[in-house]
Design an enzyme around this catalytic site. Structure first.
Site, PDB file in Angstrom:
ATOM      1  CD  GLU A  27      -2.455   1.419   2.694  1.00  0.00           C
ATOM      2  OE1 GLU A  27      -2.698   0.398   3.369  1.00  0.00           O
ATOM      3  OE2 GLU A  27      -2.761   2.558   3.070  1.00  0.00           O
ATOM      4  NE  ARG A  75      -0.839   8.638   4.936  1.00  0.00           N
ATOM      5  CZ  ARG A  75      -0.651   7.844   5.968  1.00  0.00           C
ATOM      6  NH1 ARG A  75       0.322   8.071   6.809  1.00  0.00           N
ATOM      7  NH2 ARG A  75      -1.420   6.801   6.151  1.00  0.00           N
ATOM      8  CB  THR A 117      -3.851   8.251   2.315  1.00  0.00           C
ATOM      9  OG1 THR A 117      -2.821   7.472   2.945  1.00  0.00           O
ATOM     10  CG2 THR A 117      -4.275   9.321   3.311  1.00  0.00           C
ATOM     11  CE  LYS A 134      -6.328   1.729   7.110  1.00  0.00           C
ATOM     12  NZ  LYS A 134      -5.495   2.633   6.302  1.00  0.00           N
TER      13      LYS A 134
HETATM   14  C1  3PG Z   1      -0.808   4.919   8.668  1.00  0.00           C
HETATM   15  O1  3PG Z   1      -1.713   5.665   8.958  1.00  0.00           O
HETATM   16  O2  3PG Z   1       0.291   5.306   8.289  1.00  0.00           O
HETATM   17  C2  3PG Z   1      -1.064   3.461   8.733  1.00  0.00           C
HETATM   18  O3  3PG Z   1      -2.205   3.209   9.425  1.00  0.00           O
HETATM   19  C3  3PG Z   1       0.086   2.735   9.329  1.00  0.00           C
HETATM   20  O4  3PG Z   1       0.141   2.977  10.658  1.00  0.00           O
HETATM   21  P1  3PG Z   1       1.415   2.498  11.477  1.00  0.00           P
HETATM   22  O5  3PG Z   1       2.537   3.453  11.113  1.00  0.00           O
HETATM   23  O6  3PG Z   1       0.998   2.621  12.898  1.00  0.00           O
HETATM   24  O7  3PG Z   1       1.741   1.080  11.055  1.00  0.00           O
END
Ligand code: 3PG
Length: 212
Positions: free
Chosen positions: A47, A51, A74, A134
């Site tokens: 994934e 961002r 995202t 999710k």
């Molecule tokens: C995020 O928002 O970056 C993902 O949910 C991953 O979260 P994490 O960095 O806690 O694994």
């Protein structure tokens, strides 16, 4: 694509490995070696979060890596869906869900893993046909005990918990009947990506792919 077909596809992707790496990539040059390192460690579903300014180019590069199944994370807007699809994303992930986002994924044939954190949110998504969701932000929203509590009343919904999941608690989730896989960033720490430590990342991926 119907929500039901999207969920079938999402389930297939979630069953490829116990962990889906959540990637925030700042340099296009890191894309291929990072994806290759993770795939070599047994984590094919990736994934890439939208961002960073280069995220779509990163998806374009990673989509060329053999054995990888690259998705866009995202996703917030219909425009994100169009851009992700155009870049070659094979699935989408969103922290929550809106009607506009769901409409866009369905009309652009992008299988979506939509986010939910409550019984009502999950039920609304299920009503529309999304049985694979999710669970985000997993730890902050109640963690494995919360998700376990949803398994009895909502056994038809399967989850990919993400957010605060790491090697220390991944098994708490993976041992639940309603968890297909977990998502997490720990397999691609930014310092290792920056340093180009691809061997180290493959080692982390190997440990993660052995969970469950
Ligand atoms: C995020 O928002 O970056 C993902 O949910 C991953 O979260 P994490 O960095 O806690 O694994």
């Amino acid at each position: 694509m119907t929500p039901q077909d999207a969920s079938l596809k999402a389930e297939e992707i979630c069953r490829l490995a116990p962990v889906v790496p959540v990637l925030v990539v700042h340099e296009v040059a890191h894309a291929r070696p990072l994806a290759e390192a993770l795939v070599a460690g047994g984590l094919p579903a990736l994934e890439v979060t939208l961002r960073t300014p280069v995220a779509l180019d990163v998806i374009r590069e990673m989509a060329q890596v053999e054995g990888g199944v690259v998705g866009a994370g995202t996703l917030l807007t219909p425009e994100d869906v169009v851009a992700a699809k155009e870049a070659g994303a094979r699935f989408g992930v969103s922290p929550g869900a809106t009607d506009r986002l769901l409409d866009a994924c369905e009309s652009h044939d992008l299988p979506l893993l939509p986010g939910a954190t409550s019984a009502s949110e999950s039920m609304r998504l299920l009503e529309r046909g999304y049985s694979v969701q999710k669970f985000f932000p997993a730890e902050a929203a109640g963690g494995a005990p919360f998700l376990k509590s949803l398994a009895s009343p909502l056994p038809q919904i399967r989850f990919c918990p993400t957010g605060g999941v790491g090697p220390g608690n991944a098994m708490d989730y993976l041992s639940l009947p309603n968890t297909l896989c977990v998502g997490g960033s720990w397999v691609a720490p930014s310092a290792m990506v920056k340093a180009g430590d691809w061997t180290g990342i493959t080692a982390l991926a190997k440990e993660a792919s052995g969970l469950g």
